[in-house]
Design a protein around this motif. Structure first.
Motif, mmCIF file in Angstrom:
data_model
loop_
_atom_site.group_PDB
_atom_site.id
_atom_site.type_symbol
_atom_site.label_atom_id
_atom_site.label_comp_id
_atom_site.label_asym_id
_atom_site.label_seq_id
_atom_site.Cartn_x
_atom_site.Cartn_y
_atom_site.Cartn_z
ATOM 1 N N PRO A 36 -14.537 -26.476 20.083
ATOM 2 C CA PRO A 36 -15.634 -25.987 20.623
ATOM 3 C C PRO A 36 -16.141 -24.996 19.745
ATOM 4 N N ILE A 37 -17.380 -24.635 19.656
ATOM 5 C CA ILE A 37 -18.193 -23.784 19.023
ATOM 6 C C ILE A 37 -18.668 -22.559 19.815
ATOM 7 N N VAL A 38 -18.088 -21.348 19.620
ATOM 8 C CA VAL A 38 -18.420 -20.314 20.430
ATOM 9 C C VAL A 38 -19.808 -19.581 20.035
ATOM 10 N N TYR A 39 -20.527 -19.390 21.079
ATOM 11 C CA TYR A 39 -21.891 -19.033 20.606
ATOM 12 C C TYR A 39 -22.126 -17.338 21.094
ATOM 13 N N GLY A 40 -21.448 -16.963 21.789
ATOM 14 C CA GLY A 40 -21.360 -15.421 22.326
ATOM 15 C C GLY A 40 -20.164 -14.788 21.465
ATOM 16 N N PRO A 41 -20.296 -13.418 22.021
ATOM 17 C CA PRO A 41 -19.017 -12.658 21.321
ATOM 18 C C PRO A 41 -17.732 -12.916 21.743
ATOM 19 N N TYR A 42 -17.550 -13.769 22.876
ATOM 20 C CA TYR A 42 -16.343 -14.000 23.304
ATOM 21 C C TYR A 42 -16.239 -15.485 23.869
ATOM 22 N N GLY A 46 -12.857 -21.148 12.286
ATOM 23 C CA GLY A 46 -13.551 -21.062 11.214
ATOM 24 C C GLY A 46 -15.036 -20.734 11.555
ATOM 25 N N GLU A 47 -15.981 -21.786 10.944
ATOM 26 C CA GLU A 47 -17.285 -21.628 11.155
ATOM 27 C C GLU A 47 -17.664 -21.912 13.071
ATOM 28 N N PHE A 48 -16.650 -22.345 13.356
ATOM 29 C CA PHE A 48 -16.939 -22.353 15.095
ATOM 30 C C PHE A 48 -16.761 -21.318 16.046
ATOM 31 N N ARG A 49 -16.196 -20.170 15.056
ATOM 32 C CA ARG A 49 -16.118 -18.686 15.462
ATOM 33 C C ARG A 49 -15.446 -18.516 16.674
ATOM 34 N N PHE A 50 -14.151 -19.418 16.954
ATOM 35 C CA PHE A 50 -13.383 -19.030 18.093
ATOM 36 C C PHE A 50 -12.272 -17.833 17.473
ATOM 37 N N PRO A 51 -12.277 -16.687 18.419
ATOM 38 C CA PRO A 51 -11.635 -15.530 17.886
ATOM 39 C C PRO A 51 -9.902 -16.113 17.754
ATOM 40 N N GLN A 52 -9.451 -15.635 16.640
ATOM 41 C CA GLN A 52 -8.084 -15.998 16.089
ATOM 42 C C GLN A 52 -7.177 -15.796 16.976
ATOM 43 N N ALA A 53 -7.085 -14.614 17.503
ATOM 44 C CA ALA A 53 -5.714 -14.296 18.129
ATOM 45 C C ALA A 53 -5.584 -15.148 19.552
ATOM 46 N N LYS A 54 -6.814 -15.317 20.174
ATOM 47 C CA LYS A 54 -7.043 -16.046 21.528
ATOM 48 C C LYS A 54 -6.574 -17.417 21.348
ATOM 49 N N ALA A 55 -7.198 -18.041 20.024
ATOM 50 C CA ALA A 55 -7.033 -19.632 19.676
ATOM 51 C C ALA A 55 -5.533 -19.759 19.417
ATOM 52 N N ALA A 56 -4.740 -18.659 18.789
ATOM 53 C CA ALA A 56 -3.485 -18.931 18.567
ATOM 54 C C ALA A 56 -2.785 -18.808 19.905
ATOM 55 N N GLU A 57 -2.877 -18.178 20.655
ATOM 56 C CA GLU A 57 -2.293 -18.302 21.950
ATOM 57 C C GLU A 57 -2.477 -19.622 22.709
ATOM 58 N N ILE A 58 -3.544 -19.863 22.669
ATOM 59 C CA ILE A 58 -4.031 -21.285 23.308
ATOM 60 C C ILE A 58 -3.175 -22.229 22.558
ATOM 61 N N LEU A 73 -0.512 -13.556 13.150
ATOM 62 C CA LEU A 73 -0.524 -13.720 14.679
ATOM 63 C C LEU A 73 0.385 -14.723 14.920
ATOM 64 N N TYR A 74 0.467 -16.063 14.252
ATOM 65 C CA TYR A 74 1.446 -17.160 14.755
ATOM 66 C C TYR A 74 3.067 -16.540 14.378
ATOM 67 N N LYS A 75 3.125 -15.817 13.374
ATOM 68 C CA LYS A 75 4.790 -15.193 13.231
ATOM 69 C C LYS A 75 5.038 -14.282 14.543
ATOM 70 N N LYS A 76 4.241 -13.579 15.013
ATOM 71 C CA LYS A 76 4.315 -12.955 16.266
ATOM 72 C C LYS A 76 4.781 -13.711 17.337
#
Length: 265
Positions: free
Chosen positions: A171-177, A213-225, A257-260
Motif C-alpha cells: 500500500p501507498i500511504v498518502y497521509g501522515p499516518y 521506502g517510496e510508498f511511505r509506510f512508517p517503518q515501526a508500524k510496518a515491522a510490527e505488522i 526495530l526488527y532486532k527488538k
C-alpha cells in the motif's frame, strides 16, 4: 574463453543497437563504467526476448557479479530467540540463498525503469537479468490488468541465488499516518507471499521491508505488522513447509526495530 571486458563490450553493443537514439552513447573504458551502463540499459529496456548468445553472455556476467558480492546462506543467519523459524539479516537481498525472496513491486509488476535507481525492485531485476522482466510481462499480459495491492505473483529467480522471486504490491500511504485499510493491505502482502510459498512447497523465504521506502509506510508500524502477520500465518497453518523466514533489512533504523521485535537483544 573471452575476458569480462570483451563480454561487456558485446553485451553493450547489442543493447545499444536496439534503439537508434542510443547511437551517440559511447562504450566507456573501465569495467565499473561498463557494468553501470549495462545495468542502466537493462533497467530501461522494454520486455522482449533476447538472443540466446546474448543471454548466455548476460548470465555469465551476472554470475561473476553474484560471486563477487558473495552468497549468504541460511546457516550463517542466527535464528530469533523469539521464534526459531524467524531470522534477521541486514544487507543486499540479492545475495540471499533462500527458496524465495520477496520483491516490493509496483502495480505494473515490470520492475523499475529508472536507470541505476536504488530501490529494491531495481536491484532484484538487475541481479536476476532481463529474463525476469520478460516473464513478468508475460504474466501481466495473461492477467490483463494491473496487480492489486496486497496480492502476489511468483517467478523464477534466474541469476539470483534465490530460486524464486515473489512480487507483491504494498500500500501507498498518502497521509501522515497509515489508515486501517493500509495496515490490512500490508498484512495481506505478507499473508499472500507466504501462501504462494506454501503452495509451491518452499521451505525458506526472505521478506524485504514492504512499502517502507517510496510508498511511505512508517517503518515501526510496518515491522510490527510484518512480524505479527508472519507468526500468525505460520501458527494458523501448521502444515506449511516454510521453516525459515528471513526479515531482510537495509537501513540501520529497520535493523534496530526488527532486532527488538525478534528479541535479539
Amino acid at each position: 574463453m573471452i575476458s569480462e571486458n570483451e563480454r561487456l563490450d558485446i553485451l553493450l553493443r547489442s543493447l545499444l543497437s536496439e534503439r537508434p537514439e542510443y547511437s551517440r552513447i559511447k562504450i566507456p573504458a573501465t569495467i565499473k563504467e561498463k557494468r553501470d551502463l549495462l545495468r542502466a540499459l537493462m533497467n530501461v529496456r522494454t520486455p522482449a526476448p533476447v538472443a540466446d548468445d546474448i543471454m548466455k553472455l548476460q548470465d555469465e556476467e551476472l554470475a561473476l557479479q553474484r560471486e563477487e558480492k558473495g552468497v549468504v546462506t541460511l546457516d550463517s543467519i542466527p535464528a530469533s530467540p523469539l521464534d526459531p523459524r524467524l531470522r534477521l539479516w541486514q544487507g543486499d537481498i540479492t545475495r540471499l540463498q533462500v527458496d524465495a525472496i520477496v520483491n516490493a513491486a509496483n502495480s505494473q509488476m515490470l520492475g523499475c525503469f529508472v536507470p541505476l535507481h536504488k530501490c529494491i525492485d531495481n536491484a532484484i531485476h538487475s541481479a536476476a537479468g532481463m529474463e525476469l522482466r520478460h516473464e513478468c510481462d508475460r504474466i501481466m499480459h495473461e492477467q490483463g490488468h494491473d496487480e492489486p495491492t496486497g496480492k502476489a505473483k511468483i517467478t523464477p529467480g534466474y541469476n539470483l541465488p534465490a530460486k524464486w522471486v515473489i512480487h507483491t504490491v504494498g500500500p501507498i500511504v498518502y497521509g501522515p499516518y497509515p489508515t486501517e485499510e493500509d495496515c490490512r493491505l500490508l498484512a495481506d502482502c505478507y499473508r499472500n507471499c507466504l501462501a504462494l510459498a506454501d503452495e509451491h512447497g518452499l521451505s525458506s523465504i526472505a521478506f524485504c521491508c514492504i512499502s517502507t521506502g517510496e510508498f511511505r509506510f512508517p517503518q515501526a508500524k510496518a515491522a510490527e505488522i510484518a512480524v505479527d502477520t508472519v507468526r500468525k500465518y505460520l501458527g494458523d497453518h501448521p502444515d506449511c513447509p516454510v521453516s525459515a523466514v528471513v526479515f531482510n533489512v537495509f537501513k540501520d533504523e529497520d535493523y534496530s526495530l526488527y532486532k527488538k521485535l525478534l528479541h535479539y537483544e
